[in-house]
Design a protein around this motif. Structure first.
Motif, PDB file in Angstrom:
ATOM      1  N   PRO A   1       0.812  -1.223   0.000  1.00 60.94           N
ATOM      2  CA  PRO A   1       0.000   0.000   0.000  1.00 60.94           C
ATOM      3  C   PRO A   1       0.844   1.272   0.000  1.00 60.94           C
ATOM      4  CG  PRO A   1      -0.087  -1.083   2.137  1.00 60.94           C
ATOM      5  CD  PRO A   1       0.682  -1.988   1.229  1.00 60.94           C
ATOM      6  N   LEU A   2       0.276   2.314  -0.567  1.00 63.51           N
ATOM      7  CA  LEU A   2       0.866   3.652  -0.524  1.00 63.51           C
ATOM      8  C   LEU A   2      -0.186   4.604  -0.012  1.00 63.51           C
ATOM      9  CD1 LEU A   2       2.865   4.000  -3.858  1.00 63.51           C
ATOM     10  CD2 LEU A   2       3.771   3.813  -1.555  1.00 63.51           C
ATOM     11  N   PRO A   3       0.116   5.496   0.908  1.00 64.98           N
ATOM     12  CA  PRO A   3       1.367   5.528   1.660  1.00 64.98           C
ATOM     13  C   PRO A   3       1.408   4.409   2.694  1.00 64.98           C
ATOM     14  CG  PRO A   3      -0.122   7.178   2.514  1.00 64.98           C
ATOM     15  CD  PRO A   3      -0.817   6.539   1.340  1.00 64.98           C
ATOM     16  N   ARG A   4       2.605   4.183   3.275  1.00 64.87           N
ATOM     17  CA  ARG A   4       2.772   3.191   4.339  1.00 64.87           C
ATOM     18  C   ARG A   4       3.988   3.588   5.164  1.00 64.87           C
ATOM     19  NH1 ARG A   4       4.815   0.788  -0.223  1.00 64.87           N
ATOM     20  NH2 ARG A   4       6.978   0.072  -0.119  1.00 64.87           N
ATOM     21  N   TYR A   5       4.017   3.102   6.395  1.00 63.68           N
ATOM     22  CA  TYR A   5       5.160   3.367   7.264  1.00 63.68           C
ATOM     23  C   TYR A   5       6.134   2.201   7.228  1.00 63.68           C
ATOM     24  CZ  TYR A   5       2.993   7.476   9.348  1.00 63.68           C
ATOM     25  OH  TYR A   5       2.449   8.713   9.545  1.00 63.68           O
ATOM     26  N   VAL A   6       7.422   2.543   7.291  1.00 64.07           N
ATOM     27  CA  VAL A   6       8.516   1.585   7.358  1.00 64.07           C
ATOM     28  C   VAL A   6       9.508   2.127   8.387  1.00 64.07           C
ATOM     29  CG1 VAL A   6       8.248   0.823   4.960  1.00 64.07           C
ATOM     30  CG2 VAL A   6       9.768   2.738   5.480  1.00 64.07           C
TER      31      VAL A   6
ATOM     32  N   GLY B   1      15.940   2.086  12.906  1.00 62.83           N
ATOM     33  CA  GLY B   1      14.638   2.016  13.567  1.00 62.83           C
ATOM     34  C   GLY B   1      13.795   3.258  13.399  1.00 62.83           C
ATOM     35  N   LEU B   2      14.360   4.335  12.873  1.00 65.49           N
ATOM     36  CA  LEU B   2      13.602   5.574  12.689  1.00 65.49           C
ATOM     37  C   LEU B   2      12.450   5.332  11.719  1.00 65.49           C
ATOM     38  CD1 LEU B   2      13.706   8.685  13.395  1.00 65.49           C
ATOM     39  CD2 LEU B   2      14.661   8.941  11.103  1.00 65.49           C
ATOM     40  N   PRO B   3      11.213   5.699  12.084  1.00 66.89           N
ATOM     41  CA  PRO B   3      10.092   5.502  11.162  1.00 66.89           C
ATOM     42  C   PRO B   3      10.102   6.539  10.048  1.00 66.89           C
ATOM     43  CG  PRO B   3       9.320   6.555  13.161  1.00 66.89           C
ATOM     44  CD  PRO B   3      10.775   6.247  13.378  1.00 66.89           C
ATOM     45  N   LEU B   4       9.715   6.093   8.861  1.00 62.91           N
ATOM     46  CA  LEU B   4       9.555   6.955   7.698  1.00 62.91           C
ATOM     47  C   LEU B   4       8.278   6.536   6.987  1.00 62.91           C
ATOM     48  CD1 LEU B   4      13.178   6.826   6.227  1.00 62.91           C
ATOM     49  CD2 LEU B   4      12.151   8.735   7.471  1.00 62.91           C
ATOM     50  N   GLU B   5       7.683   7.460   6.260  1.00 65.91           N
ATOM     51  CA  GLU B   5       6.489   7.154   5.494  1.00 65.91           C
ATOM     52  C   GLU B   5       6.856   7.064   4.014  1.00 65.91           C
ATOM     53  OE1 GLU B   5       1.935   8.692   5.323  1.00 65.91           O
ATOM     54  OE2 GLU B   5       3.491  10.238   5.213  1.00 65.91           O
ATOM     55  N   VAL B   6       6.576   5.936   3.389  1.00 67.76           N
ATOM     56  CA  VAL B   6       6.806   5.763   1.953  1.00 67.76           C
ATOM     57  C   VAL B   6       5.617   6.367   1.217  1.00 67.76           C
ATOM     58  CG1 VAL B   6       7.079   4.101   0.069  1.00 67.76           C
ATOM     59  CG2 VAL B   6       8.159   3.650   2.281  1.00 67.76           C
TER      60      VAL B   6
ATOM     61  N   SER C   1      16.590  -1.151  -0.096  1.00 66.09           N
ATOM     62  CA  SER C   1      17.295  -2.132   0.736  1.00 66.09           C
ATOM     63  C   SER C   1      17.658  -1.591   2.124  1.00 66.09           C
ATOM     64  CB  SER C   1      18.555  -2.636   0.025  1.00 66.09           C
ATOM     65  OG  SER C   1      19.443  -1.565  -0.214  1.00 66.09           O
ATOM     66  N   PHE C   2      17.562  -0.282   2.336  1.00 62.29           N
ATOM     67  CA  PHE C   2      17.822   0.309   3.654  1.00 62.29           C
ATOM     68  C   PHE C   2      16.555   0.430   4.505  1.00 62.29           C
ATOM     69  CE2 PHE C   2      21.558   2.046   1.388  1.00 62.29           C
ATOM     70  CZ  PHE C   2      22.536   1.554   2.232  1.00 62.29           C
ATOM     71  N   LEU C   3      15.424  -0.038   3.967  1.00 66.35           N
ATOM     72  CA  LEU C   3      14.149   0.082   4.672  1.00 66.35           C
ATOM     73  C   LEU C   3      13.654  -1.284   5.123  1.00 66.35           C
ATOM     74  CD1 LEU C   3      12.398   2.595   2.257  1.00 66.35           C
ATOM     75  CD2 LEU C   3      13.631   3.107   4.384  1.00 66.35           C
ATOM     76  N   SER C   4      12.962  -1.289   6.243  1.00 69.54           N
ATOM     77  CA  SER C   4      12.404  -2.508   6.822  1.00 69.54           C
ATOM     78  C   SER C   4      10.904  -2.336   7.011  1.00 69.54           C
ATOM     79  CB  SER C   4      13.063  -2.755   8.185  1.00 69.54           C
ATOM     80  OG  SER C   4      12.381  -3.758   8.903  1.00 69.54           O
ATOM     81  N   GLY C   5      10.179  -3.430   6.930  1.00 66.83           N
ATOM     82  CA  GLY C   5       8.751  -3.401   7.211  1.00 66.83           C
ATOM     83  C   GLY C   5       8.451  -3.396   8.701  1.00 66.83           C
ATOM     84  N   ARG C   6       9.486  -3.495   9.545  1.00 65.08           N
ATOM     85  CA  ARG C   6       9.293  -3.457  10.999  1.00 65.08           C
ATOM     86  C   ARG C   6       8.689  -2.112  11.385  1.00 65.08           C
ATOM     87  NH1 ARG C   6      12.579  -2.178  15.866  1.00 65.08           N
ATOM     88  NH2 ARG C   6      14.103  -1.198  14.498  1.00 65.08           N
TER      89      ARG C   6
ATOM     90  N   ILE D   1       6.513  -0.924  17.681  1.00 63.32           N
ATOM     91  CA  ILE D   1       5.076  -1.205  17.693  1.00 63.32           C
ATOM     92  C   ILE D   1       4.877  -2.711  17.553  1.00 63.32           C
ATOM     93  CG2 ILE D   1       2.901  -0.907  16.464  1.00 63.32           C
ATOM     94  CD1 ILE D   1       3.880   1.844  15.626  1.00 63.32           C
ATOM     95  N   HIS D   2       4.119  -3.285  18.487  1.00 61.60           N
ATOM     96  CA  HIS D   2       3.814  -4.718  18.426  1.00 61.60           C
ATOM     97  C   HIS D   2       2.449  -4.935  17.779  1.00 61.60           C
ATOM     98  CE1 HIS D   2       7.406  -5.458  20.686  1.00 61.60           C
ATOM     99  NE2 HIS D   2       7.037  -4.506  21.520  1.00 61.60           N
TER     100      HIS D   2
END
Length: 187
Positions: free
Chosen positions: A45-50, A77-82, A105-110, A153-154
């Motif tokens: 989805p767009l937008p989304r947080y990573v 671990g810093l959150p960003l919005e794609v 490759s520097f972004l995580s779905g965590r 976030i859990h």
């Protein structure tokens, strides 16, 4: 850090990104975007947080290494919005409203979130925010953290999120977090 009781009262300072080069973003925090609805070429989805995977990530002016670096993030671990995708690059926005392109490759779905980043003001002490034992404003505090701290976030139910900071786990109101949309459920 200081612990004062068996209830683990703790004040954790901001775990903020630091810059090597100034960004052109405004100092004011950006308003949260609407809940994700569109699908991207990746099927996500767009937008989304990573969140960031590394402690050093360049934010570029365009989707490629030939574009200049406008900012260097220094906090895994810093959150960003794609907000957009182009091949292996993602256009992202941070809590301050700065936007640019990061290699995927520097972004995580965590999922992570910043605790009330809009309350962090230069030259003044950061406000303290409790993490609660349960999902109730009447619940006791497990720990107190400063605005700007990164929380893991859990899950979120649309009103409350189960979070952890360091070794402390509890609940925060979703509206106090930048890294999760209003009313979004996270599993």
């Amino acid at each position: 850090m200081a612990a004062w009781s068996s209830l683990a009262l703790l004040v954790l300072g901001p775990a903020w990104a630091s810059a090597e080069e100034p960004a052109s973003a405004s100092a004011a925090a950006a308003a949260p975007a609407p809940a994700p609805e569109a699908r991207s070429a990746s099927g996500l989805p767009l937008p989304r947080y990573v969140s960031l995977k590394a402690d050093r990530v360049n934010l570029r002016a365009g989707p490629g290494t030939e574009y200049p670096t406008s900012w260097v993030y220094r906090r895994a671990g810093l959150p960003l919005e794609v907000t957009k995708e182009f091949e292996g690059w993602r256009e992202v926005r941070d809590a301050d409203g700065a936007s640019g392109w990061v290699l995927q490759s520097f972004l995580s779905g965590r999922r992570t979130a910043l605790v009330t980043p809009w309350d962090v003001k230069p030259g003044t002490p950061a406000p303290q925010v409790p993490i609660r034992y349960s999902d109730s404003d009447k619940s006791r505090s497990v720990v107190v953290v400063e605005a700007g701290v990164i929380a893991n976030i859990h899950y979120c139910d649309g009103t409350w999120c189960s979070v952890s900071v360091d070794r402390y786990r509890g609940y925060m109101r979703q509206k106090l977090l930048w890294g999760v949309y209003p009313n979004e459920t996270v599993k």
